[in-house]
Write an enzyme that holds these catalytic residues in place. Structure first.
Site, mmCIF file in Angstrom:
data_model
loop_
_atom_site.group_PDB
_atom_site.id
_atom_site.type_symbol
_atom_site.label_atom_id
_atom_site.label_comp_id
_atom_site.label_asym_id
_atom_site.label_seq_id
_atom_site.Cartn_x
_atom_site.Cartn_y
_atom_site.Cartn_z
ATOM 1 N N SER A 105 -4.071 2.881 -8.405
ATOM 2 C CA SER A 105 -5.041 3.933 -8.288
ATOM 3 C C SER A 105 -5.669 4.039 -9.443
ATOM 4 O O SER A 105 -5.287 3.624 -10.467
ATOM 5 C CB SER A 105 -4.204 5.292 -8.064
ATOM 6 O OG SER A 105 -5.071 6.165 -8.042
ATOM 7 N N CYS A 146 0.935 -1.395 0.119
ATOM 8 C CA CYS A 146 -0.142 -0.151 -0.016
ATOM 9 C C CYS A 146 0.920 1.146 -0.058
ATOM 10 O O CYS A 146 0.444 2.358 0.403
ATOM 11 C CB CYS A 146 -0.727 0.049 1.236
ATOM 12 S SG CYS A 146 -2.190 -1.113 1.197
ATOM 13 N N TYR A 183 2.898 10.460 -9.923
ATOM 14 C CA TYR A 183 1.832 9.606 -9.212
ATOM 15 C C TYR A 183 1.305 8.616 -10.248
ATOM 16 O O TYR A 183 1.202 7.431 -10.112
ATOM 17 C CB TYR A 183 0.767 10.357 -8.468
ATOM 18 C CG TYR A 183 0.034 9.343 -7.635
ATOM 19 C CD1 TYR A 183 0.563 8.706 -6.356
ATOM 20 C CD2 TYR A 183 -1.364 9.285 -7.932
ATOM 21 C CE1 TYR A 183 -0.296 8.043 -5.516
ATOM 22 C CE2 TYR A 183 -2.033 8.376 -7.201
ATOM 23 C CZ TYR A 183 -1.775 7.669 -6.036
ATOM 24 O OH TYR A 183 -2.404 7.084 -5.400
ATOM 25 N N THR A 191 -8.616 8.073 3.621
ATOM 26 C CA THR A 191 -7.180 7.735 4.399
ATOM 27 C C THR A 191 -6.977 9.192 5.179
ATOM 28 O O THR A 191 -7.701 10.006 5.088
ATOM 29 C CB THR A 191 -6.293 7.749 2.998
ATOM 30 O OG1 THR A 191 -6.217 9.063 2.365
ATOM 31 C CG2 THR A 191 -6.588 6.882 2.216
ATOM 32 N N LYS A 210 1.641 4.618 -10.254
ATOM 33 C CA LYS A 210 0.602 3.617 -10.083
ATOM 34 C C LYS A 210 0.180 2.881 -11.442
ATOM 35 O O LYS A 210 -0.309 1.422 -11.413
ATOM 36 C CB LYS A 210 -0.692 4.383 -9.806
ATOM 37 C CG LYS A 210 -0.299 5.085 -8.256
ATOM 38 C CD LYS A 210 -0.072 3.906 -7.424
ATOM 39 C CE LYS A 210 0.182 4.447 -5.938
ATOM 40 N NZ LYS A 210 0.113 3.278 -5.025
ATOM 41 N N PHE A 254 -10.544 7.527 -1.019
ATOM 42 C CA PHE A 254 -11.055 6.725 0.156
ATOM 43 C C PHE A 254 -10.571 7.601 1.312
ATOM 44 O O PHE A 254 -9.805 8.540 1.121
ATOM 45 C CB PHE A 254 -9.984 5.425 0.210
ATOM 46 C CG PHE A 254 -10.767 4.216 -0.274
ATOM 47 C CD1 PHE A 254 -11.113 3.160 0.364
ATOM 48 C CD2 PHE A 254 -11.148 4.071 -1.834
ATOM 49 C CE1 PHE A 254 -11.647 2.330 -0.089
ATOM 50 C CE2 PHE A 254 -11.853 3.263 -2.407
ATOM 51 C CZ PHE A 254 -12.149 2.292 -1.589
#
Length: 173
Positions: free
Chosen positions: A66, A5, A79, A114, A83, A112
């Protein structure tokens, strides 16, 4: 079983007002998100390969990608690339490890609950939640865990990337 993760999301446009994207920052995102995932995958696979098979399985790896792998936004090139690398790795890794009885799958979550998301101002968080077609809210850790548990329990799920996003498709910004 192992679930990766890792994730940082250092923002930056490929060519921004301050010039080109820092290659060091780009590499750092790839090192943590993609290379870190590959490192866990290879080391876990080495350990799992020595397990006694249970119904033919010696282990399962679930990587976390993601929806940015598909819907990379402006300023998220590093990013999205990191991913996207995990997404692209999934089938190849599943095929590589099949002979060892190790399954490899990936979950590609949307937005989400998070610590990062929960730390946003209420107005910003609510705006993001409203972008999710159904249900119009942040995903929960329990929903991620439920999908992970199902992937582990269902032997036929192998080499798959599963979006977990309430039908969200991120806009450019």
């Amino acid at each position: 079983m192992v679930i990766t993760c890792a994730g940082i999301a250092t923002p930056g446009r490929i060519l921004g007002s301050g010039g080109p994207l820092s290659l060091d920052e780009f590499k750092q995102v790839l090192d943590i998100n993609l290379v870190g995932t590959v490192n866990v995958l290879r080391l876990a696979a080495a350990r799992m390969s020595a397990n006694e098979p249970v119904d033919g399985d010696r282990g399962a790896v679930i990587m976390t990608s993601s929806i940015s792998a598909y819907d990379g936004q402006i300023g998220q090139a590093a990013y999205a690339a990191s991913k996207g690398g995990i997404t692209a790795l999934t089938l190849s890794a599943a095929r590589d490890l099949a002979e060892h009885g190790i399954r490899v799958n990936t979950i590609a979550p949307g937005i989400f609950a998070t610590p990062l998301m929960l730390g946003l101002p209420d107005k910003a968080r609510k705006t993001l939640e409203q972008r999710v077609p159904h249900p119009p809210r942040l995903g929960t850790p329990e929903e991620f865990a439920s999908l992970a548990a199902h992937i582990i329990d269902n032997q036929m799920i192998n080499g798959e990337v599963i979006r977990l996003d309430g039908a969200l498709r991120m806009p450019p910004k």
